[in-house]
Write a protein that holds these residues in place. Structure first.
Motif, PDB file in Angstrom:
ATOM      1  N   SER A   1       0.809  -1.226   0.000  1.00 25.99           N
ATOM      2  CA  SER A   1       0.000   0.000   0.000  1.00 25.99           C
ATOM      3  C   SER A   1       0.840   1.273   0.000  1.00 25.99           C
ATOM      4  O   SER A   1       0.356   2.343  -0.382  1.00 25.99           O
ATOM      5  CB  SER A   1      -0.914   0.023   1.233  1.00 25.99           C
ATOM      6  OG  SER A   1      -1.804  -1.067   1.228  1.00 25.99           O
ATOM      7  N   GLY A   2       2.076   1.186   0.427  1.00 22.17           N
ATOM      8  CA  GLY A   2       2.900   2.379   0.603  1.00 22.17           C
ATOM      9  C   GLY A   2       3.152   3.169  -0.663  1.00 22.17           C
ATOM     10  O   GLY A   2       3.087   4.406  -0.655  1.00 22.17           O
TER      11      GLY A   2
ATOM     12  N   ALA B   1       2.165   7.091  -0.974  1.00 21.79           N
ATOM     13  CA  ALA B   1       3.205   8.108  -1.166  1.00 21.79           C
ATOM     14  C   ALA B   1       2.930   8.917  -2.428  1.00 21.79           C
ATOM     15  O   ALA B   1       3.074  10.158  -2.429  1.00 21.79           O
ATOM     16  CB  ALA B   1       4.582   7.452  -1.231  1.00 21.79           C
TER      17      ALA B   1
ATOM     18  N   ALA C   1       3.483   0.116  13.376  1.00 27.32           N
ATOM     19  CA  ALA C   1       2.509  -0.576  12.535  1.00 27.32           C
ATOM     20  C   ALA C   1       1.627  -1.526  13.327  1.00 27.32           C
ATOM     21  O   ALA C   1       0.584  -1.964  12.829  1.00 27.32           O
ATOM     22  CB  ALA C   1       3.230  -1.340  11.432  1.00 27.32           C
TER      23      ALA C   1
ATOM     24  N   ARG D   1       2.576  -0.898   7.923  1.00 34.17           N
ATOM     25  CA  ARG D   1       4.045  -0.948   7.925  1.00 34.17           C
ATOM     26  C   ARG D   1       4.599  -0.457   6.587  1.00 34.17           C
ATOM     27  O   ARG D   1       5.556   0.328   6.544  1.00 34.17           O
ATOM     28  CB  ARG D   1       4.525  -2.373   8.192  1.00 34.17           C
ATOM     29  CG  ARG D   1       6.051  -2.513   8.159  1.00 34.17           C
ATOM     30  CD  ARG D   1       6.499  -3.931   8.458  1.00 34.17           C
ATOM     31  NE  ARG D   1       6.219  -4.251   9.838  1.00 34.17           N
ATOM     32  CZ  ARG D   1       5.357  -5.207  10.244  1.00 34.17           C
ATOM     33  NH1 ARG D   1       4.726  -5.951   9.360  1.00 34.17           N
ATOM     34  NH2 ARG D   1       5.152  -5.430  11.521  1.00 34.17           N
ATOM     35  N   ASP D   2       3.982  -0.880   5.482  1.00 33.06           N
ATOM     36  CA  ASP D   2       4.475  -0.485   4.161  1.00 33.06           C
ATOM     37  C   ASP D   2       4.265   1.013   3.919  1.00 33.06           C
ATOM     38  O   ASP D   2       5.106   1.669   3.295  1.00 33.06           O
ATOM     39  CB  ASP D   2       3.792  -1.307   3.062  1.00 33.06           C
ATOM     40  CG  ASP D   2       4.563  -1.251   1.754  1.00 33.06           C
ATOM     41  OD1 ASP D   2       5.747  -1.655   1.747  1.00 33.06           O
ATOM     42  OD2 ASP D   2       3.995  -0.778   0.748  1.00 33.06           O
ATOM     43  N   ILE D   3       3.176   1.560   4.425  1.00 38.82           N
ATOM     44  CA  ILE D   3       2.937   3.007   4.298  1.00 38.82           C
ATOM     45  C   ILE D   3       4.003   3.781   5.078  1.00 38.82           C
ATOM     46  O   ILE D   3       4.595   4.736   4.568  1.00 38.82           O
ATOM     47  CB  ILE D   3       1.523   3.380   4.774  1.00 38.82           C
ATOM     48  CG1 ILE D   3       0.476   2.808   3.819  1.00 38.82           C
ATOM     49  CG2 ILE D   3       1.370   4.897   4.891  1.00 38.82           C
ATOM     50  CD1 ILE D   3      -0.950   2.903   4.317  1.00 38.82           C
ATOM     51  N   ILE D   4       4.267   3.375   6.314  1.00 36.87           N
ATOM     52  CA  ILE D   4       5.287   4.042   7.138  1.00 36.87           C
ATOM     53  C   ILE D   4       6.631   4.010   6.425  1.00 36.87           C
ATOM     54  O   ILE D   4       7.344   5.019   6.352  1.00 36.87           O
ATOM     55  CB  ILE D   4       5.378   3.401   8.532  1.00 36.87           C
ATOM     56  CG1 ILE D   4       4.101   3.686   9.330  1.00 36.87           C
ATOM     57  CG2 ILE D   4       6.612   3.903   9.287  1.00 36.87           C
ATOM     58  CD1 ILE D   4       3.994   2.897  10.632  1.00 36.87           C
ATOM     59  N   SER D   5       6.976   2.867   5.855  1.00 38.66           N
ATOM     60  CA  SER D   5       8.242   2.721   5.142  1.00 38.66           C
ATOM     61  C   SER D   5       8.297   3.641   3.916  1.00 38.66           C
ATOM     62  O   SER D   5       9.308   4.292   3.655  1.00 38.66           O
ATOM     63  CB  SER D   5       8.425   1.265   4.716  1.00 38.66           C
ATOM     64  OG  SER D   5       9.583   1.111   3.937  1.00 38.66           O
ATOM     65  N   ALA D   6       7.200   3.721   3.176  1.00 38.95           N
ATOM     66  CA  ALA D   6       7.190   4.487   1.925  1.00 38.95           C
ATOM     67  C   ALA D   6       7.173   5.990   2.140  1.00 38.95           C
ATOM     68  O   ALA D   6       7.778   6.736   1.369  1.00 38.95           O
ATOM     69  CB  ALA D   6       5.987   4.076   1.074  1.00 38.95           C
ATOM     70  N   ILE D   7       6.493   6.459   3.202  1.00 37.46           N
ATOM     71  CA  ILE D   7       6.396   7.917   3.389  1.00 37.46           C
ATOM     72  C   ILE D   7       7.380   8.425   4.437  1.00 37.46           C
ATOM     73  O   ILE D   7       7.507   9.626   4.635  1.00 37.46           O
ATOM     74  CB  ILE D   7       4.953   8.369   3.710  1.00 37.46           C
ATOM     75  CG1 ILE D   7       4.497   7.924   5.106  1.00 37.46           C
ATOM     76  CG2 ILE D   7       3.993   7.888   2.630  1.00 37.46           C
ATOM     77  CD1 ILE D   7       3.134   8.492   5.514  1.00 37.46           C
TER      78      ILE D   7
END
Length: 195
Positions: free
Chosen positions: A74-75, A79, A114, A121-127
């Motif tokens: 989702s990240g 982003a 997350a 988790r993927d959103i936090i990583s991407a943004i």
């Protein structure tokens, strides 16, 4: 640019096979919000489906987005949406399922990790930050020894489906309240109701 706008992302998996899964409750909430705003979802270049509307005639503008990617990826779309609409992460609301909250309850929080949710988790990583609002819609824990991954990828049971429209309404109300009244007011309202 509209300064009173929010990006609201509903997490889930794409396609009809997943549409009624517990894991897709975030996207179900976005469908409720889009219906209220009479805003159809349209394909967007950020690999998302997007609908735009307001909370009331003069309320905040909501950009409703459902990533076309699978939950765990989702990240990238989130982003891209933040960049496209020039929105800062503190004006991002992510709506997602939550195993650690009983079914028919919801919790609102800002920031943090997350909590075991791979989409978050993927959103936090991407943004590059966890400093965004989450509307966590309770789906409860799996029964017996059923794996969590299997549980969230199953449709809601018949008893749950009878109550689900009320939960979707509450979660949509919570999103609108965050955008209109602020985080603290929304937490006071919806956490009290849930007790």
């Amino acid at each position: 640019m509209d300064t009173n706008q929010w990006l609201v992302v509903g997490l889930g998996n794409p396609g009809p096979d997943y549409a009624s899964n517990r894991h897709n409750v975030g996207q179900m909430v976005l469908a409720e919000l889009a219906d209220r705003a009479r805003a159809p979802f349209k394909s967007h270049k950020t690999n998302s489906m997007v609908a735009e509307g307001r909370t009331g005639l003069e309320g905040p503008r909501l950009i409703l987005a459902k990533p076309n990617s699978f939950m765990n990826l989702s990240g990238g779309p989130v982003a891209a949406l933040l960049r496209f609409y020039k929105i800062e992460p503190e004006r991002l609301i992510v709506v997602h399922d939550e195993l650690d909250i009983p079914f028919d309850r919801l919790k609102i929080k800002k920031g943090g990790g997350a909590g075991g949710h791979n989409g978050v988790r993927d959103i936090i990583s991407a943004i590059g930050t966890g400093d965004f609002v989450r509307v966590r819609v309770g789906v409860g824990r799996p029964p017996g020894r059923q794996a969590s991954a299997d549980f969230v990828l199953r449709d809601f049971g018949s008893a749950e489906r009878a109550v689900l429209p009320n939960i979707l309404t509450d979660a949509a109300d919570a999103v609108e309240s965050i955008a209109r009244d602020g985080l603290t007011a929304a937490q006071l309202r919806f956490h009290t109701v849930a007790e």
